[in-house]
Design a protein around this motif. Structure first.
Motif, short mmCIF file in Angstrom:
data_model
loop_
_atom_site.label_atom_id
_atom_site.label_comp_id
_atom_site.label_asym_id
_atom_site.label_seq_id
_atom_site.Cartn_x
_atom_site.Cartn_y
_atom_site.Cartn_z
N ILE A 104 0.76 -1.03 0.19
CA ILE A 104 -0.24 -0.02 -0.09
C ILE A 104 0.67 1.36 -0.13
O ILE A 104 0.49 2.33 -0.67
N GLU A 105 1.87 1.26 0.77
CA GLU A 105 2.64 2.41 0.80
C GLU A 105 3.49 2.77 -0.31
O GLU A 105 3.51 3.99 -0.82
N GLN A 106 3.93 1.55 -0.91
CA GLN A 106 4.75 1.83 -2.52
C GLN A 106 3.86 2.23 -3.48
O GLN A 106 4.26 3.01 -4.52
N LEU A 107 2.70 1.78 -3.35
CA LEU A 107 1.70 2.20 -4.64
C LEU A 107 0.62 3.42 -4.13
O LEU A 107 -0.22 3.58 -4.73
N ILE A 108 0.84 4.06 -2.96
CA ILE A 108 -0.01 4.91 -2.40
C ILE A 108 -0.44 6.21 -3.49
O ILE A 108 -1.42 6.89 -3.62
N ASN A 146 -5.86 -0.08 -6.80
CA ASN A 146 -5.43 0.92 -7.44
C ASN A 146 -5.76 0.98 -9.05
O ASN A 146 -5.34 1.85 -9.56
N ALA A 147 -6.54 0.10 -9.31
CA ALA A 147 -7.02 -0.03 -10.69
C ALA A 147 -8.26 0.42 -10.99
O ALA A 147 -9.36 0.32 -10.05
N VAL A 148 -8.52 0.87 -12.15
CA VAL A 148 -9.92 1.37 -12.58
C VAL A 148 -10.33 0.74 -13.70
O VAL A 148 -11.39 0.89 -14.49
N GLY A 149 -9.55 -0.55 -14.09
CA GLY A 149 -9.66 -1.27 -15.29
C GLY A 149 -9.08 -2.66 -15.33
O GLY A 149 -7.88 -2.52 -14.81
N ILE A 159 8.32 0.42 -10.91
CA ILE A 159 8.02 -0.02 -9.47
C ILE A 159 8.00 -1.65 -9.49
O ILE A 159 7.22 -2.09 -10.45
N SER A 160 8.63 -2.43 -8.68
CA SER A 160 8.90 -3.72 -8.53
C SER A 160 8.75 -4.15 -7.36
O SER A 160 9.33 -3.81 -6.39
N LEU A 161 7.59 -4.86 -7.04
CA LEU A 161 7.32 -5.59 -5.54
C LEU A 161 7.14 -7.05 -5.61
O LEU A 161 7.00 -7.77 -6.77
N SER A 162 7.52 -7.57 -4.63
CA SER A 162 7.54 -9.21 -4.58
C SER A 162 6.62 -9.57 -3.26
O SER A 162 6.70 -8.99 -2.16
N PHE A 163 6.07 -10.86 -3.54
CA PHE A 163 4.95 -11.27 -2.61
C PHE A 163 5.03 -12.67 -2.61
O PHE A 163 5.57 -13.42 -3.29
N ARG A 164 4.75 -13.26 -1.38
CA ARG A 164 4.62 -14.53 -1.04
C ARG A 164 3.29 -15.09 -1.34
O ARG A 164 3.14 -16.24 -1.25
#
Length: 214
Positions: free
Chosen positions: A23-27, A124-127, A107-112
């Motif tokens: 959330i912070e990275q994409l705010i 953050n998307a509208v489509g 912007i590159s994020l990584s998740f588990r």
């Protein structure tokens, strides 16, 4: 893959940290289009180049592009946006195969955890642009349809690209799901099917204009 040796309470904290960081990275990212599609399409293939063209068109229109950050369709969309100096976001995930981060990301994020990543795809998307893909792509498509159908999110365009690829699924929806009363006719209008990136981009930009005038 779950953290087999991690106590449950600590796993919750790891989930929380992924969520907060994402959330912070994409705010500051607003009005993005999330692009989904298969990881196995090679550079230069029809659908890779379709994704690349869409990413470029969205970037030229000032629309950020979000993908799963991997190869194939994801790389194509990120690459198109990156080449035109648009916001190109990749939300990568740790998988046994296929999921190496592509190099075309601002912007590159990584998740588990899939569910944290899915939340950020939508937040953050509208489509959503859905290009050809496998189980993961279908999962994202039907989750988006369910969220709009159940009014858990504000309605947004869900656009399938590649009529020839999707026609079998559409026929099955009509002849099986609709015919058995599992959905209503109007629920088939929750998504659009187009053949070109320009048509998809037009749908998204018109939606953004409508949001700005509300």
């Amino acid at each position: 893959m779950l953290d087999a040796k991690m106590p449950e309470a600590w796993r919750v904290l790891r989930i929380q940290s992924e969520l907060v960081d994402g959330i912070e990275q994409l705010i500051k990212l607003k009005g993005a289009v999330t692009v989904f599609g298969g990881a196995r399409f090679e550079v230069g293939s029809r659908y890779y180049e379709m994704a690349r063209e869409l990413g470029g068109l969205l970037a030229e229109a000032g629309v950020p592009v979000i993908t799963g950050g991997g190869p194939g369709i994801m790389e194509g969309a990120n690459r198109g946006a990156y080449e035109r100096e648009g916001a190109s976001v990749g939300l990568n995930i740790t998988l046994p195969r296929e999921q190496d981060a592509n190099p075309y990301q601002s912007i590159s994020l990584s998740f588990r955890y899939f569910f944290v990543r899915k939340f950020l795809f939508i937040k953050n998307a509208v489509g959503f642009a859905i290009l050809p893909g496998g189980f993961g792509t279908l999962d994202e498509l039907f989750e988006a349809l369910t969220l709009v159908q159940t009014e858990k999110v504000e309605p947004f365009p869900i656009v399938l690209l590649g009529k020839d690829y999707w026609q079998g699924l559409l026929k099955w929806m009509e002849e099986s799901i609709l015919a058995n009363g599992c959905i209503d006719q109007e629920e088939l209008s929750l998504f659009s099917v187009v053949d070109t990136p320009a048509e998809a981009c037009d749908i998204f930009t018109r939606h953004l204009v409508s949001l700005a005038t509300e």
